[in-house]
Structure formats: structure tokens, C-alpha cells
Design a protein around this motif. Structure first.
Motif, PDB file in Angstrom:
ATOM      1  N   TRP A  20       0.841  -1.209   0.000  1.00 22.03           N
ATOM      2  CA  TRP A  20       0.000   0.000   0.000  1.00 22.03           C
ATOM      3  C   TRP A  20       0.870   1.252   0.000  1.00 22.03           C
ATOM      4  CZ3 TRP A  20       0.253   3.642   3.917  1.00 22.03           C
ATOM      5  CH2 TRP A  20      -0.633   4.710   3.812  1.00 22.03           C
ATOM      6  N   ALA A  23       2.192   1.803  -3.464  1.00 27.56           N
ATOM      7  CA  ALA A  23       1.140   2.292  -4.352  1.00 27.56           C
ATOM      8  C   ALA A  23       0.849   3.767  -4.095  1.00 27.56           C
ATOM      9  CB  ALA A  23      -0.132   1.462  -4.173  1.00 27.56           C
ATOM     10  N   ALA A  24       0.836   4.154  -2.827  1.00 29.98           N
ATOM     11  CA  ALA A  24       0.601   5.553  -2.483  1.00 29.98           C
ATOM     12  C   ALA A  24       1.705   6.448  -3.025  1.00 29.98           C
ATOM     13  CB  ALA A  24       0.501   5.697  -0.968  1.00 29.98           C
ATOM     14  N   THR A  27       1.292   7.030  -6.699  1.00 30.91           N
ATOM     15  CA  THR A  27       0.112   7.844  -6.981  1.00 30.91           C
ATOM     16  C   THR A  27       0.325   9.315  -6.655  1.00 30.91           C
ATOM     17  OG1 THR A  27      -1.284   5.921  -6.508  1.00 30.91           O
ATOM     18  CG2 THR A  27      -2.355   8.067  -6.505  1.00 30.91           C
ATOM     19  N   THR A  47      -6.171   9.325  -9.212  1.00 29.39           N
ATOM     20  CA  THR A  47      -5.705   8.584  -8.034  1.00 29.39           C
ATOM     21  C   THR A  47      -6.332   7.192  -7.990  1.00 29.39           C
ATOM     22  OG1 THR A  47      -5.389  10.618  -6.753  1.00 29.39           O
ATOM     23  CG2 THR A  47      -5.635   8.566  -5.514  1.00 29.39           C
ATOM     24  N   SER A  51      -3.872   3.974  -8.972  1.00 34.87           N
ATOM     25  CA  SER A  51      -3.579   3.048  -7.877  1.00 34.87           C
ATOM     26  C   SER A  51      -4.396   1.768  -7.960  1.00 34.87           C
ATOM     27  CB  SER A  51      -3.829   3.729  -6.524  1.00 34.87           C
ATOM     28  OG  SER A  51      -5.196   4.097  -6.393  1.00 34.87           O
ATOM     29  N   TYR A  55      -1.128   0.852 -11.898  1.00 39.88           N
ATOM     30  CA  TYR A  55       0.011   0.455 -11.073  1.00 39.88           C
ATOM     31  C   TYR A  55      -0.008  -1.036 -10.705  1.00 39.88           C
ATOM     32  CZ  TYR A  55       2.875  -0.010  -6.866  1.00 39.88           C
ATOM     33  OH  TYR A  55       3.767  -0.443  -5.930  1.00 39.88           O
ATOM     34  N   GLY A 106       4.829   6.547 -11.759  1.00 42.82           N
ATOM     35  CA  GLY A 106       4.381   7.853 -11.282  1.00 42.82           C
ATOM     36  C   GLY A 106       4.863   8.993 -12.152  1.00 42.82           C
TER      37      GLY A 106
END
Length: 414
Positions: A20, A23-24, A27, A47, A51, A55, A106
Motif C-alpha cells: 500500500w 502504491a501511495a 500515486t 488517483t 492506484s 500500477y 508515477g
């Protein structure tokens, strides 16, 4: 989730949290590329799309046991039930902590956003020449860089996942050392570039260089020699500077330079692994080393070929999908905020008030300094103060800009 390999085992909650965070990170990178003019609904839309779909597919390709680009799943544990000959070119792609999976995804997403949304108002003059628009606080830039430096030790050494034996401890330690050296080398290289260009030891250049070095080393911090990490960062800084110059010539406005830093330096980091990954270190990290860096005798070119294929496929996937996504928002008129709101500032026009409480708004699109009861209309310069209150550090070019002395006939009452 409970039936699939998630990093170190099947259905591990710690793995979910770790992924997570990655992924954040991927993003949030595009947000810097499209700052100051993007519609908030477009932020929310990309977003979710990035995500939730773009991704994760790349993650599966590169990091999953079943991914067609994968090199191996984790330390000394090749994917169960998979014939080593079934890897791409009998090798696979090495991207330890995400130079491609995180940073390229990204950065290239942000690049597509930059192209679609267009430059900020006033970023280029009538002749297409760039107008300097420096950030408001070098102190916050340095603070952010230090925080990211600390966080990168979670990114790179942390990508070992677990340290339960001497081998995994060695891999994590090497990743930490190479990460540190790359950040230092990138910072020093950009500091030198700043001095050559502007005859000034520019702190903002240095901070950018540190991050450039981190992005480039992220793919191979565990399989590179320390001296190679320094070379990796040095070249990455040159790549970054060259792409930034190219962007200005093409009138691509990236306020935080996130696309050159993450997208293009991430690509370079992937290529460098194909050149300089050491056989001994690859064996330590993956328990197999059929091919390694092309620079070394016997390394062959298969790992390098896998790295290049990975770059091309990931770039095509991200640019195509994100380009279409942003194009749809643009066609619907939902990609960019109106000019009046952009001039006023998104903080004030969309989010309930100015970020900087030392500004008053006299009219839409005008911000005035609260330094007295008289200011020059449309300039924010108090009458009679002249240049003494008009100095601001120009971080993008290493010069000072001075506000003009104001004519009394342009005065209005607050």
C-alpha cells in the motif's frame, strides 16, 4: 488476497501494508507535475485509476511470482513450480524497490498530465521563453528532502522484506550503503552543475540531486558495488538536467520536476542494473544468477535486454492508459480549473482559504501583502518600500529578483 503470494508469504497483512505504501508513493508523484492548475475531481479520478488498475498490473508483471517480467520472488526462493527457463530471456527483469514499478509509473503518469493540462499561467512569455516561478520556501524543500532521505531506507533496505539470516542481512546492509552513496553523489553532482551554470552553490539543485540519486539506485541497490552506485547517481544527475532543459524547450511545465526525476531517472536506474549488476550479489539476493551485468565478463546481454524490454512495455502501458484517461477529462472540460480560479489560487478558490495567511485578496487573481494600509494595485508592493521588501531567492536560476519601485498614481486603499 489470502490465496496469493504477497511478498514474503501468502496472505500476509504486513505485505499488504508495505505494498500500500508503494502504491501511495506512485500515486502522489503526478500531483507535483500538475500542481497549481489541476481540477480536484481530476486528482481524485487519476488517483483511483492509477492506484487501482495501472500500477497493480505493473507490480504483477515485475514483482509477482507469476509475472512475465519477474526475476525471482524473494531472497533465495525462486517461484514455486516455475521452470527457470520460463523467465523472460531465461533471466527476467531486476527492479529491487521500484525505479520502474513505482517511480517510472508515477513520473510518466505525471508527464502525461503535464502535456494534457498545459503550462501554468505566466510560465512562458509571448515568445515561448520560460519565466522563472520559484518556490516560496527553500527551508521546506530541505526539510522535505531530509524526510525523504530517511524514508528511502524503508524503500530500499526494507525491500529485503525480512532479515532472518546472514545473507538477507548482508543484502539489506549493502542496499543501505549504496542508497546513501547514491544520494550523496547525486547531490554533489547537481551542486557542481549549479555552480557551473550560475556561479552559485544552489541548495535547491543539491536537494534535487539527492532525490535523483535515490530514484536511480532504487532498482539495484542490492546488486551493485558501492563505487557503481556513485556512477549511477552521477549519470542520473546529468540525465535529470538534460531532460529538464528539454522540457522547457518543449514548453512542458512540471513545477516540481517530478517527471524528469522519477520517470527518466527511474529508466536510467533500470538500465544501469543491466550493465553493472554483480554476479555474486545477484546470487545472494535471488539464489540464481543465470545472467548479470553486461559490463562484467560472462554477464551476457540478456539481463540488459530484459531491463530494456521492461522499460518499453511499462512506458507504453502507463503513457497510453493515462494519456487516454486525461484526454477524456480534458474533453469533458474537467481537467483544468478556470483561469480566474487559477489566478486567485486553488487554495483560496477551492479549499476554503489561503495557505499563506500573510496575504489578502483585493480582487480575484490579485494577492496583496498585508504590510500597511496602501499597496500598489496588482503588484503587492507597499508604496515607498520599493526594492527593500521585494527580494526573493530565485531557486530555479540562482539569481535574485527585485520588485520595482511603485508609482504613487497606482496606489489604492486597502
Amino acid at each position: 488476497y489470502k490465496s496469493h503470494y504477497t511478498g514474503v508469504d501468502v496472505g500476509r497483512w504486513t505485505d499488504f501494508f508495505y505494498q500500500w505504501a508503494f502504491a501511495a508513493t506512485a500515486t502522489t508523484i503526478p500531483a507535483g507535475c500538475v500542481a497549481e492548475r489541476f481540477n480536484f475531481n481530476a486528482y481524485l479520478g487519476y488517483t483511483i485509476f492509477l492506484s487501482g488498475f495501472v500500477y497493480p498490473v505493473v507490480v504483477h508483471w515485475v514483482w509477482s511470482r507469476q509475472g512475465w517480467l519477474t526475476f525471482a520472488a524473494n531472497l533465495s526462493d525462486p517461484p514455486v513450480g516455475r521452470d527457470p527457463g520460463n523467465f523472460l530471456f531465461k533471466s527476467g527483469m531486476i527492479d529491487f524497490a521500484g525505479s520502474a514499478v513505482v517511480h517510472m509509473v508515477g513520473g510518466l503518469s505525471g508527464l502525461m498530465g503535464c502535456i494534457m493540462v498545459g503550462p501554468r499561467m505566466g510560465r512562458f512569455d509571448s515568445e515561448g521563453k520560460p519565466v522563472d516561478m520559484p518556490g516560496h520556501s527553500a527551508v521546506l524543500v530541505v526539510l522535505g528532502t531530509v524526510l525523504l532521505w530517511f524514508g528511502w531506507y524503508g524503500f530500499n533496505p526494507g525491500s529485503t522484506f525480512i532479515i532472518d539470516n546472514e545473507t538477507s542481512a548482508t543484502v539489506a546492509a549493502r542496499a543501505a550503503v549504496c542508497t546513501t552513496l547514491a544520494g550523496c553523489a547525486g547531490g554533489m553532482t547537481m551542486l557542481g552543475i549549479a555552480f557551473l551554470r550560475h556561479k552559485a552553490w544552489d541548495m535547491i539543485y543539491t536537494c534535487n540531486g539527492v532525490l535523483v540519486g535515490f530514484v536511480a539506485i532504487t532498482a539495484g541497490a542490492h546488486v551493485l558495488e558501492p563505487w557503481a552506485a556513485i556512477i549511477d547517481a552521477f549519470v542520473a544527475a546529468l540525465v535529470f538536467e538534460g531532460v529538464c532543459i528539454l522540457f522547457l524547450k518543449l514548453r512542458i511545465d512540471d513545477p516540481l520536476l517530478a517527471a524528469p526525476m522519477h520517470g527518466f531517472c527511474g529508466m536510467w536506474g533500470i538500465i544501469f542494473v543491466g550493465l553493472m549488476a554483480k554476479e555474486e550479489y545477484v546470487m545472494e539476493a535471488y539464489g540464481r544468477a543465470p545472467y548479470y551485468g553486461a559490463f562484467y565478463k560472462g554477464g551476457g546481454g540478456r539481463l540488459l535486454a530484459c531491463q530494456i524490454v521492461g522499460i518499453l512495455v511499462i512506458a507504453a502501458w502507463v503513457c497510453t492508459l493515462m494519456g487516454i484517461f486525461f484526454a477524456i477529462f480534458k474533453a469533458l472540460g474537467k481537467l483544468r480549473i478556470p483561469k480566474e480560479e487559477e489566478a486567485r489560487g486553488i487554495d483560496a478558490s477551492k479549499h476554503g482559504g489561503s495557505v499563506y495567511n500573510h496575504y489578502d485578496e483585493m480582487a480575484a487573481g490579485t494577492k496583496e501583502l498585508r504590510l500597511g494600509n496602501k499597496v500598489a494595485a496588482g503588484t503587492g508592493v507597499p508604496v515607498g518600500e520599493g526594492s527593500s521588501h521585494g527580494q526573493s531567492r530565485n531557486n530555479s536560476r540562482g539569481r535574485n529578483t527585485v520588485a520595482p519601485v511603485v508609482d504613487e498614481t497606482q496606489v489604492v486603499e486597502l
